[in-house]
Structures are given as C-alpha cells and as structure tokens.
Design a protein around this motif. Structure first.
Motif, mmCIF file in Angstrom:
data_model
loop_
_atom_site.group_PDB
_atom_site.id
_atom_site.type_symbol
_atom_site.label_atom_id
_atom_site.label_comp_id
_atom_site.label_asym_id
_atom_site.label_seq_id
_atom_site.Cartn_x
_atom_site.Cartn_y
_atom_site.Cartn_z
ATOM 1 N N ILE A 29 1.007 -1.127 -0.135
ATOM 2 C CA ILE A 29 -0.255 0.286 -0.213
ATOM 3 C C ILE A 29 1.087 1.233 0.379
ATOM 4 O O ILE A 29 1.731 1.668 0.373
ATOM 5 C CB ILE A 29 -0.940 0.326 1.551
ATOM 6 N N SER A 30 0.926 2.003 -0.932
ATOM 7 C CA SER A 30 1.430 3.580 -0.773
ATOM 8 C C SER A 30 0.060 4.223 -1.112
ATOM 9 O O SER A 30 -0.756 4.685 -1.919
ATOM 10 C CB SER A 30 2.364 3.663 -2.259
ATOM 11 N N GLY A 31 0.713 5.755 -0.149
ATOM 12 C CA GLY A 31 -0.560 6.582 0.046
ATOM 13 C C GLY A 31 -1.168 6.759 1.079
ATOM 14 O O GLY A 31 -0.519 6.247 2.072
ATOM 15 N N VAL A 32 -2.668 6.806 0.816
ATOM 16 C CA VAL A 32 -3.542 6.901 2.223
ATOM 17 C C VAL A 32 -4.638 5.631 1.971
ATOM 18 O O VAL A 32 -5.007 5.134 1.130
ATOM 19 C CB VAL A 32 -4.110 7.966 1.976
ATOM 20 N N LEU A 33 -4.426 4.660 2.497
ATOM 21 C CA LEU A 33 -5.335 3.660 3.134
ATOM 22 C C LEU A 33 -6.320 3.866 4.144
ATOM 23 O O LEU A 33 -6.557 4.241 5.828
ATOM 24 C CB LEU A 33 -5.036 2.260 3.288
ATOM 25 N N GLU A 34 -7.866 4.660 3.781
ATOM 26 C CA GLU A 34 -8.843 5.773 5.258
ATOM 27 C C GLU A 34 -10.102 4.369 4.358
ATOM 28 O O GLU A 34 -10.878 3.436 3.983
ATOM 29 C CB GLU A 34 -9.317 6.567 4.316
ATOM 30 N N ALA A 35 -10.460 3.319 6.014
ATOM 31 C CA ALA A 35 -11.587 2.847 6.166
ATOM 32 C C ALA A 35 -12.484 2.762 7.375
ATOM 33 O O ALA A 35 -12.049 3.558 8.410
ATOM 34 C CB ALA A 35 -10.763 1.786 6.237
ATOM 35 N N ASN A 36 -13.497 2.685 7.167
ATOM 36 C CA ASN A 36 -14.639 3.105 7.633
ATOM 37 C C ASN A 36 -15.314 2.139 8.258
ATOM 38 O O ASN A 36 -16.528 1.779 8.857
ATOM 39 C CB ASN A 36 -15.236 4.348 7.827
ATOM 40 N N ALA A 37 -14.663 0.945 8.325
ATOM 41 C CA ALA A 37 -15.065 -0.478 8.708
ATOM 42 C C ALA A 37 -14.052 -1.115 8.397
ATOM 43 O O ALA A 37 -13.165 -1.137 8.229
ATOM 44 C CB ALA A 37 -16.175 -0.704 7.915
ATOM 45 N N ASP A 38 -14.519 -2.550 8.953
ATOM 46 C CA ASP A 38 -13.727 -3.042 9.415
ATOM 47 C C ASP A 38 -12.099 -3.684 7.575
ATOM 48 O O ASP A 38 -12.809 -3.893 7.119
ATOM 49 C CB ASP A 38 -13.965 -5.013 9.814
ATOM 50 N N VAL A 39 -11.084 -3.662 8.458
ATOM 51 C CA VAL A 39 -9.818 -4.604 7.149
ATOM 52 C C VAL A 39 -9.605 -5.613 7.579
ATOM 53 O O VAL A 39 -8.302 -5.126 8.800
ATOM 54 C CB VAL A 39 -9.207 -3.094 6.522
ATOM 55 N N GLN A 40 -9.770 -6.801 6.909
ATOM 56 C CA GLN A 40 -8.679 -7.503 7.285
ATOM 57 C C GLN A 40 -7.797 -8.414 5.752
ATOM 58 O O GLN A 40 -7.948 -8.296 5.075
ATOM 59 C CB GLN A 40 -9.962 -9.342 7.602
ATOM 60 N N ILE A 41 -6.360 -8.979 7.073
ATOM 61 C CA ILE A 41 -5.386 -8.807 5.480
ATOM 62 C C ILE A 41 -4.662 -9.965 6.081
ATOM 63 O O ILE A 41 -4.593 -10.027 6.981
ATOM 64 C CB ILE A 41 -4.426 -7.381 5.602
ATOM 65 N N ALA A 42 -4.846 -10.943 5.342
ATOM 66 C CA ALA A 42 -4.509 -11.943 5.343
ATOM 67 C C ALA A 42 -2.845 -11.774 4.735
ATOM 68 O O ALA A 42 -2.659 -12.349 3.313
ATOM 69 C CB ALA A 42 -5.303 -13.111 4.985
ATOM 70 N N GLY A 43 -1.933 -12.229 4.870
ATOM 71 C CA GLY A 43 -0.511 -12.579 4.172
ATOM 72 C C GLY A 43 0.212 -11.000 3.633
ATOM 73 O O GLY A 43 0.115 -10.495 5.426
ATOM 74 N N ASP A 44 1.335 -10.820 4.047
ATOM 75 C CA ASP A 44 2.523 -10.026 4.128
ATOM 76 C C ASP A 44 2.166 -8.736 3.717
ATOM 77 O O ASP A 44 1.693 -8.446 2.625
ATOM 78 C CB ASP A 44 3.851 -10.695 4.184
ATOM 79 N N THR A 45 2.184 -7.715 4.256
ATOM 80 C CA THR A 45 1.632 -6.059 4.027
ATOM 81 C C THR A 45 2.743 -5.195 4.728
ATOM 82 O O THR A 45 3.536 -4.777 5.213
ATOM 83 C CB THR A 45 0.181 -5.678 4.807
ATOM 84 N N LEU A 46 3.349 -4.018 3.513
ATOM 85 C CA LEU A 46 4.267 -3.908 3.435
ATOM 86 C C LEU A 46 3.534 -2.045 3.188
ATOM 87 O O LEU A 46 3.021 -1.846 2.199
ATOM 88 C CB LEU A 46 4.889 -3.282 2.042
ATOM 89 N N MET A 47 3.372 -0.888 3.972
ATOM 90 C CA MET A 47 2.837 0.525 3.879
ATOM 91 C C MET A 47 4.425 0.827 3.871
ATOM 92 O O MET A 47 5.163 0.588 4.860
ATOM 93 C CB MET A 47 1.889 0.120 5.282
ATOM 94 N N ASP A 48 4.015 2.159 3.443
ATOM 95 C CA ASP A 48 5.156 2.781 3.213
ATOM 96 C C ASP A 48 4.487 4.075 3.592
ATOM 97 O O ASP A 48 3.289 4.891 2.905
ATOM 98 C CB ASP A 48 5.722 3.517 1.599
ATOM 99 N N GLY A 49 4.695 4.412 4.723
ATOM 100 C CA GLY A 49 4.339 6.464 5.057
ATOM 101 C C GLY A 49 3.926 5.707 5.973
ATOM 102 O O GLY A 49 3.211 5.570 6.921
#
Length: 168
Positions: free
Chosen positions: A18-38
C-alpha cells in the motif's frame, strides 16, 4: 485479491503493498504480508494475531499503557512525571537477568542482584552486601542505624577495632 463485503468491510488476501493513504470506515482484514510506506493512522483498535516487529521506536503519549496478558495483568506506562511497571494481577513481578539485575536511581544509589548476592551502593561506594555467610556493612564505622517507631530516638550499632559491640 480483494473482496468487498456488503457491510463495507474489505478482505485482502496475499501479499499486499500500500502506497499512499488507506482510509477505511469499516473492518479491514489482511491475510499475508503487508508493506506500508508512509504513516498508517488508525482511529480505534488494532488487533494483530501474530508477531509485531518494529525497526524503530514505538511511541505512546503520557498515560498510554502497554498491557500484557489476557487480563492486562502487566502494565508499563509513564504518567508525565514518573514511569511505572505494574503487575496488577494475582501473580508476582519477576525481573531476571542472565548474570545480574542492576537498578540505578539518579546515578547516586544503585542496587545489584546476582547469584553471588546483593550489593547496595550510594555515591559510588558499596554500603551493604549479602553473601552465603550473611549480611555485611562495607564501610568501616558506618554501623547500623536504628530509629524508634515514632522517629524520635536514634541509635547506631557498630563494632570497634577491638571487636567490641558498640551502641551509641
């Protein structure tokens, strides 16, 4: 792949970047590796199942707590003036070191615990120690100071150079 649910939640599976902005107003489920810059800004609770690894600082504001255990039994926090390590459950707080445990206070007094015994230091001079044979006062002439419960009477017990017990 991503799966958008009817309730507005998002399920993300597989490696994710994920590059930039991730905005969520609900549940976010992530399975696996996640790389966030910022920066990731989360308003609410972050629940992680697995290990959290930080390559830099983890910062909390005053009165923010790091809590451990199913009942948050162990708490570490700073109130703006003082710092605390609290065992608030039914167990003991056990602090262990591979060789010894040293406690320092303002650079003037220290306490060191090791398999060889305990040593209390004040102003860089050993004052009290324990050993397999008992309890030792490290400074000649210091003696043991005893104070009455009301604080009005003070006596010192020491041994003179001839080996006599002296109460003063």
């Amino acid at each position: 792949f991503s799966d958008f649910e009817e309730d507005g939640s998002v399920d993300i599976s597989g490696d994710t970047q994920i590059s930039g902005v991730l905005e969520a107003n609900a549940d976010v489920q992530i399975a696996g590796d996640t790389l966030m810059d910022g920066n990731a800004i989360i308003n609410g609770e972050l629940e992680v199942q697995g290990e959290i690894t930080a390559e830099d600082d983890i910062s909390l504001g005053d009165n923010g707590k790091v809590e451990f255990g199913d009942s948050n039994d162990l708490q570490i926090y700073h109130d703006g003036s003082d710092s605390y390590i609290d065992e608030v459950g039914t167990g003991d707080l056990i602090i262990q070191g591979a060789l010894s445990v040293n406690i320092r206070g303002g650079g003037v007094q220290t306490a060191a615990f090791s398999p060889a015994g305990f040593v209390a230091t004040y102003g860089g001079t050993n004052k009290i120690s324990t050993s397999p044979t008992g309890f030792d006062l490290m400074q000649a002439g210091d003696g043991i100071k005893l104070i009455s419960p009301d604080g009005l009477i003070t006596r010192t017990i020491s041994i003179d150079n001839a080996g006599n017990l002296v109460v003063a």
